[in-house]
Enzyme design. Structure first.
Site, PDB file in Angstrom:
ATOM      1  N   SER A 129      12.810 -12.457 -14.537  1.00  0.00           N
ATOM      2  CA  SER A 129      14.006 -12.674 -15.363  1.00  0.00           C
ATOM      3  C   SER A 129      14.207 -11.632 -16.458  1.00  0.00           C
ATOM      4  O   SER A 129      15.220 -11.682 -17.162  1.00  0.00           O
ATOM      5  CB  SER A 129      13.961 -14.073 -15.974  1.00  0.00           C
ATOM      6  N   LYS A 155      17.590 -10.078 -16.454  1.00  0.00           N
ATOM      7  CA  LYS A 155      18.789 -10.593 -17.120  1.00  0.00           C
ATOM      8  C   LYS A 155      19.211  -9.753 -18.325  1.00  0.00           C
ATOM      9  O   LYS A 155      20.362  -9.853 -18.778  1.00  0.00           O
ATOM     10  CB  LYS A 155      18.577 -12.046 -17.528  1.00  0.00           C
ATOM     11  N   SER A 203      17.443 -18.365 -19.940  1.00  0.00           N
ATOM     12  CA  SER A 203      17.137 -17.659 -18.689  1.00  0.00           C
ATOM     13  C   SER A 203      17.634 -18.421 -17.465  1.00  0.00           C
ATOM     14  O   SER A 203      16.945 -18.530 -16.445  1.00  0.00           O
ATOM     15  CB  SER A 203      15.629 -17.406 -18.569  1.00  0.00           C
TER      16      SER A 203
END
Length: 384
Positions: A63, A66, A121
């Site tokens: 993640s 992101k 997230s």
């Protein structure tokens, strides 16, 4: 005016800075106490690597992806109140994924979705943002890779906007540290959100609070972000911290446990902070120079730093210099008025900065006081 540190008030600092100092590898500091990360790096705000291991090896960024998703979305220039609808997303791999829970077809503002993306997230949010901005996941991934190439990420390929494992979706610790530094210095929205502990936004008609996945932030005060990640291949963390003028960027990949990624990050940061030399650069109790007092001929008033400034110097032998702008020595000194500024650098890195002011404790009529009980004036009679 740029000078090495020659004024008498900074002589002690000069002696420290000009003393022979070995390179980082020979300082006796050893290596950071990293225990889980299979690849890691710690560098300063200029990108100078302070320590690394396996930093170019390919890993799933999870993640941390992101951060790039947010940069590309912000680059698109859509108003932050743009309505973003939640599209249907693939079934495979999403059952156990972290999601915000928007129903298919439910809308939210781009701003709210970006907040949930960076703080909580949420993978479904990343999917929705990509569809809105580029029309498809593939088209958005192309934009991500264009941005990566633009900022110098040479070992990174993005395949999706959320970071779920996918063949070919990979990066390395060096590239991700670069991305973190770029994001925090070019995107104020991202810099603010990655330091946010929770956000409350409407989801499916109800207010929901989402808490940060960054568990290091509440317990390590120097931390200033930025992003966690977790996939089957291991846990990850892209970190940034600031202390006494030294900003660090770190990345750990392939950790075994959730907390291990944070422990390794803190170990690297503390290793760097502890290895740096702490120095007082400006002291508001010390007189830098004097100016003619504006309200009484023949008297002078002191110029001081507006606040105390300390800095950390990395022990690699790079000389520290400073640039100071100051009022002319003939300029009249008005208490509390600005009198200059100073910026200290070690190589390309800013170590500290301060503003100088005319002593604000002196009142305009102080020199005319006839009260014998009045405290001594912080003024000096100029020599005839």
């Amino acid at each position: 005016m740029t000078r090495t540190l020659m004024p008498a008030a900074l002589l002690a600092l000069l002696l420290v800075l000009l003393a022979p100092v070995p390179a980082v590898a020979d300082t006796g500091l050893g290596a950071p106490g990293v225990t889980e990360a299979q690849a890691w790096i710690v560098e300063d705000s200029t990108g100078r690597v302070l320590a690394e291991s396996n930093a170019d090896a390919a890993f799933a960024p999870a993640s941390i992806t992101k951060v790039m998703t947010a940069m590309v979305a912000l680059d698109a220039g859509l108003p932050m109140d743009t309505e973003v609808a939640m599209p249907a997303h693939p079934e495979d791999g999403w059952q156990a994924a972290q999601v915000a829970g928007y129903a298919v077809g439910e809308t939210s503002t781009l701003e709210d979705m970006l907040e949930v993306l960076l703080v909580y997230s949420a993978n479904d949010v990343g999917y929705a943002i990509a569809e809105k901005v580029a029309g498809s996941q593939g088209a958005f991934a192309d934009l991500m890779n264009e941005k990566a190439a633009e900022i110098g990420m040479t070992r990174t390929t993005f395949k999706n906007p959320h970071g779920l494992e996918e063949d070919g979706h990979e990066s390395c610790a060096r590239d991700l540290a670069l991305m973190g530094r770029y994001a925090l210095t070019h995107y104020p929205f991202i810099a603010r959100m990655v330091r946010t502990h929770s956000v409350t936004v409407p989801v499916n008609g109800e207010q929901r609070t989402f808490y940060s996945t960054d568990e290091l932030m509440p317990v390590y005060s120097p931390l200033i972000g930025i992003k966690t990640g977790k996939v089957e291949a291991g846990t990850t963390f892209l970190g940034a911290a600031r202390k006494d003028g030294l900003t660090l960027y770190t990345c750990v990949l392939g950790c075994v446990t959730d907390w291990g990624r944070f422990e390794d990050t803190r170990a690297m940061m503390e290793w760097a902070f502890d290895g740096a030399t702490g120095l007082t650069l400006a002291d508001p109790d010390q007189t830098l120079e004097t100016l003619p007092f504006a309200y009484r001929f023949g008297f002078s008033v002191s110029v001081r730093a507006q606040a105390a400034v300390t800095g950390l110097l990395w022990p690699d032998g790079t000389e520290c210099s400073y640039t100071r702008v100051a009022l002319s020595s003939d300029q009249l000194g008005i208490p509390g008025e600005p009198a200059g500024a100073c910026l200290w650098r070690q190589g390309d890195r800013i170590v500290g900065a301060c503003a100088y002011v005319v002593d604000p404790t002196v009142s305009p009529d102080a020199a005319w006081s006839s009260d014998p009980a009045a405290p001594p004036l912080p003024l000096q009679r100029k020599a005839a």
